[in-house]
Design an enzyme around this catalytic site. Structure first.
Site, mmCIF file in Angstrom:
data_model
loop_
_atom_site.group_PDB
_atom_site.id
_atom_site.type_symbol
_atom_site.label_atom_id
_atom_site.label_comp_id
_atom_site.label_asym_id
_atom_site.label_seq_id
_atom_site.Cartn_x
_atom_site.Cartn_y
_atom_site.Cartn_z
ATOM 1 N N GLU A 54 47.685 54.077 59.689
ATOM 2 C CA GLU A 54 46.993 52.972 60.354
ATOM 3 C C GLU A 54 46.820 53.151 61.867
ATOM 4 O O GLU A 54 45.783 52.793 62.421
ATOM 5 C CB GLU A 54 47.720 51.645 60.068
ATOM 6 C CG GLU A 54 47.607 51.183 58.637
ATOM 7 C CD GLU A 54 48.553 51.907 57.699
ATOM 8 O OE1 GLU A 54 48.279 51.917 56.472
ATOM 9 O OE2 GLU A 54 49.555 52.474 58.181
ATOM 10 N N ARG A 113 42.011 53.631 45.313
ATOM 11 C CA ARG A 113 42.246 55.073 45.262
ATOM 12 C C ARG A 113 41.320 55.757 44.262
ATOM 13 O O ARG A 113 40.608 56.701 44.611
ATOM 14 C CB ARG A 113 43.704 55.360 44.901
ATOM 15 C CG ARG A 113 44.694 54.780 45.887
ATOM 16 C CD ARG A 113 46.049 55.426 45.732
ATOM 17 N NE ARG A 113 47.083 54.631 46.391
ATOM 18 C CZ ARG A 113 48.234 55.113 46.817
ATOM 19 N NH1 ARG A 113 48.496 56.397 46.685
ATOM 20 N NH2 ARG A 113 49.129 54.338 47.393
ATOM 21 N N GLU A 121 45.530 49.152 43.655
ATOM 22 C CA GLU A 121 45.694 50.579 43.877
ATOM 23 C C GLU A 121 44.683 51.399 43.095
ATOM 24 O O GLU A 121 44.131 52.374 43.603
ATOM 25 C CB GLU A 121 47.121 51.003 43.512
ATOM 26 C CG GLU A 121 48.199 50.438 44.405
ATOM 27 C CD GLU A 121 48.198 51.031 45.797
ATOM 28 O OE1 GLU A 121 48.916 50.500 46.656
ATOM 29 O OE2 GLU A 121 47.483 52.027 46.035
ATOM 30 N N ASP A 177 46.430 42.073 55.206
ATOM 31 C CA ASP A 177 45.618 42.929 56.074
ATOM 32 C C ASP A 177 44.210 43.279 55.604
ATOM 33 O O ASP A 177 43.216 42.955 56.246
ATOM 34 C CB ASP A 177 46.390 44.217 56.352
ATOM 35 C CG ASP A 177 46.985 44.827 55.091
ATOM 36 O OD1 ASP A 177 46.640 44.388 53.989
ATOM 37 O OD2 ASP A 177 47.814 45.742 55.215
ATOM 38 N N THR A 234 39.668 50.884 52.320
ATOM 39 C CA THR A 234 41.005 50.803 52.908
ATOM 40 C C THR A 234 41.876 52.007 52.555
ATOM 41 O O THR A 234 43.009 52.094 53.001
ATOM 42 C CB THR A 234 41.691 49.487 52.502
ATOM 43 O OG1 THR A 234 42.756 49.207 53.401
ATOM 44 C CG2 THR A 234 42.211 49.564 51.071
#
Length: 636
Positions: A525, A261, A257, A391, A611
């Site tokens: 998504e 981010r 994360e 993913d 992502t």
């Protein structure tokens, strides 16, 4: 005194000279010091050590369930459903496996798995790692922002900031911009400096996922505000980064994360604006993540202390202390750019070592399971998913190839090899003709597809042109079919928003059959795939589908003081979860804005999105080297 009872010792002075007394006392004090100091070398689980050491230095060891982490990775990014009073309920893939957001974070703070090494050794390795990093980074910084901009094929913001010529499309784009400003203004009013906004209770949420870092919504919004032309809001965000973003935290953070981010958001802001502030913050934070790689295999653990200790450990719920494929496989884009900016090869070396190990070990049916031991380097379970846990590993393979200006042949080979295995083992067709990605559990298919897996339509689409010539149209068709299935999961709900997971068994198709799968937390998504498929095909249905999502968000998720997820997409009497996710600002609204913009706004010829939807530029080594050569020639 005890010595008076010993034979041969007189009562006067105990028979000891003054010098002997001094030596004896010196020995006694040294013994006491040695015994107390030895406490610091005991294993973490020793009760006596916990008594003497502070809670912040040694955390108790507990074991959580497999889903104790709400956003152990961007996918899944589950949060506990909270009521207007801030109460938290259970949510996630099943009622028994998804604890609440706050309970998750409490377990993160006190639930790390037993480490292989003692705390003192971890500190030593951390210091060694950082010393090595500093030595390697001692070279002069040769990155030139002006040279980088000169290597872009097009202006990042296009000819007219991507403004579409069609009035209706432009009106829809302006609506998305208004949604972003509304979400941002309420975050600033009620939660400024906190990580996320709770719009019903009008307060901020911090949590423990970011190791004490603050302002996740600010960092996640920097590039969105900039490309939308919300410059006053962007400048407020930049000022906060300059004055209030403190990277000297001492908490436990998700490596994944923080990377996607914070590091990704800061890198993107730098490349778009040229502000050195963002570059320096990104490199400072990137260095703090390096100790996570101090494992026997070099596969990083999922949780790291961002303080001076640099201690890392695996999630308590992860089987046998394993690392997660979608975590250690979703570092490549950001780390390669950290090397570019710092001229320090250590970042690229770390992620390339992950590649080497994955290429060496056997893969069942060519598939990559979700759990890998950072100690042995072997798979722990044979659970394969294109949704949560797996993913973004696949996403970063094709994007690494594209970001390298199509020179990273290893990433290309790995991606198309994985895609072939996915098609052979996971891609299914429902009786109603819907194409979906099932999950694979040791050879047994689970006919479920998560919202998180809906990114794969866009992923397969952007990789279609570089596949084998005879399969290029097939890949584009497959991308369209999967995106259509994910759109069906939206249209088959009462709110026209998609559930967290939907199934294709028991007569159901593209519908959630379990109560625990019926929620929507502002996820991006499906809209992400709409944006990519629009860019690739210009089929107007993708813009229409995106507008359907905008109308549903406005009707069901917009509240008086922001946007909130909902607990059940199948009922018109909505119950909100009281959380405006930072990825709603970074991803959902950005992808919608790009969907209604001209293609020259962040053109795919120059940019890839991490992502978390932070745009990172394609690295054109030959161009940069040519520019360097030209500069040297001019200087002569």
């Amino acid at each position: 005194m005890v010595f008076r009872k010993l034979p041969g010792v007189s009562a006067s002075g105990m028979g000891l000279r003054l010098s002997q007394k001094f030596v004896f006392l010196l020995f006694l004090s040294g013994l006491v010091t040695l015994c107390f100091g030895a406490l610091f070398f005991l294993p973490d689980s020793v009760r006596l050590k916990r008594i003497f050491l502070s809670k912040t230095e040694i955390q108790p060891v507990t074991v959580g369930s497999e889903n104790d982490v709400r956003e152990h990775l961007k996918r899944p990014k589950e949060q506990g459903m909270t009521s207007a009073k801030g109460e938290t309920g259970t949510k996630g893939k099943s009622l028994s496996r998804k604890p609440s957001h706050e309970a998750t974070e409490e377990r993160l703070a006190g639930g790390k798995a037993q480490e292989d090494l003692t705390l003192s050794r971890s500190k030593t390795e951390s210091a060694s790692e950082r010393a090595t990093s500093s030595d390697r980074g001692a070279k002069s910084d040769t990155f030139s922002y002006q040279k980088f901009r000169g290597c872009l094929l097009k202006a990042p913001l296009g000819r007219d900031n991507g403004k579409p010529g069609d009035p209706q499309t432009n009106e829809r784009r302006e609506k998305v911009k208004e949604m972003m400003k509304f979400a941002w203004d309420n975050y600033k009013r009620y939660a400024w400096g906190k990580n996320e906004l709770r719009p019903l209770t009008r307060n901020g949420h911090i949590g423990n996922m970011f190791g004490g870092l603050r302002g996740a919504s600010i960092i996640d919004s920097l590039d969105t505000l900039y490309i939308m032309g919300l410059m006053e809001e962007y400048n407020d965000a930049k000022e906060w980064v300059q004055t209030s973003l403190d990277l000297n935290s001492n908490g436990e953070a998700s490596l994944f994360e923080v990377n996607i981010r914070y590091v990704g958001g800061l890198l993107s802001a730098y490349y778009l604006t040229g502000e050195e502030l963002f570059k320096n913050k990104a490199m400072e934070l990137g260095e703090k993540l390096l100790p996570a790689f101090n494992t026997p295999t070099g596969i990083p653990r999922g949780v790291i202390n961002l303080g001076s200790s640099g201690t890392s450990w695996s999630w308590g719920w992860a089987s046998a202390g394993s690392s997660i494929l979608a975590e250690f496989g979703t570092l490549h884009l950001e780390f390669v750019h950290l090397t570019e900016l710092s001229n320090n090869p250590i970042y690229t070396e770390k992620v390339m070592n992950i590649r080497k190990l994955l290429n060496k070990i056997e893969k069942p049916h060519g598939l990559y399971p979700n759990f890998l031991s950072p100690v042995s380097g072997n798979w722990v379970q044979h659970h394969v998913s294109i949704g949560g846990l797996g993913d973004s590993f696949y996403e970063y393979l094709i994007k690494s190839y594209l970001m390298s200006d199509k020179t990273d042949d290893d990433a290309k080979r790995m991606y198309y090899g994985a895609l072939e295995a996915i098609e052979a083992n996971l891609v299914q067709k429902s009786p109603g003709g819907l194409t979906y990605m099932a999950e694979w559990r040791g050879g047994i298919l689970d006919h479920k597809m998560g919202h998180l897996a809906c990114f794969s339509g866009g992923m397969i689409g952007i990789g279609a042109d570089d596949g084998a010539p005879e399969k290029r149209q097939h890949y584009l068709d497959l991308a369209a079919e999967i995106t259509h299935t994910c759109h069906e999961s939206y249209t088959r709900s009462a709110t026209k928003l998609g559930p967290e997971a939907f199934r294709f068994d028991g007569g159901a198709e593209a519908t959630a059959t379990r109560l625990s799968d019926r929620y929507y937390i502002l996820r991006p998504e499906v809209i992400e795939s709409y944006m990519y498929m629009w860019r690739l095909t210009h089929d107007p249905k993708y813009r229409e589908w995106g507008w359907e999502a905008v109308e549903a968000l406005e009707q069901h998720c917009r509240v008086e003081s922001g946007f909130s997820g909902i607990r059940d997409v199948y009922t018109m009497t909505v119950s909100h979860d009281n959380m405006q996710q930072s990825f709603f600002l970074s991803e959902t609204l950005k992808y919608l804005y790009l969907l209604f913009s001209d293609d020259d706004l962040l053109p795919l010829e120059d940019w890839v999105f991490n992502t978390e939807a932070h745009p990172l530029p394609i690295i054109r080594k030959s161009c940069l080297q040519d520019e360097t050569t030209q500069d040297k020639t001019v200087s002569k």
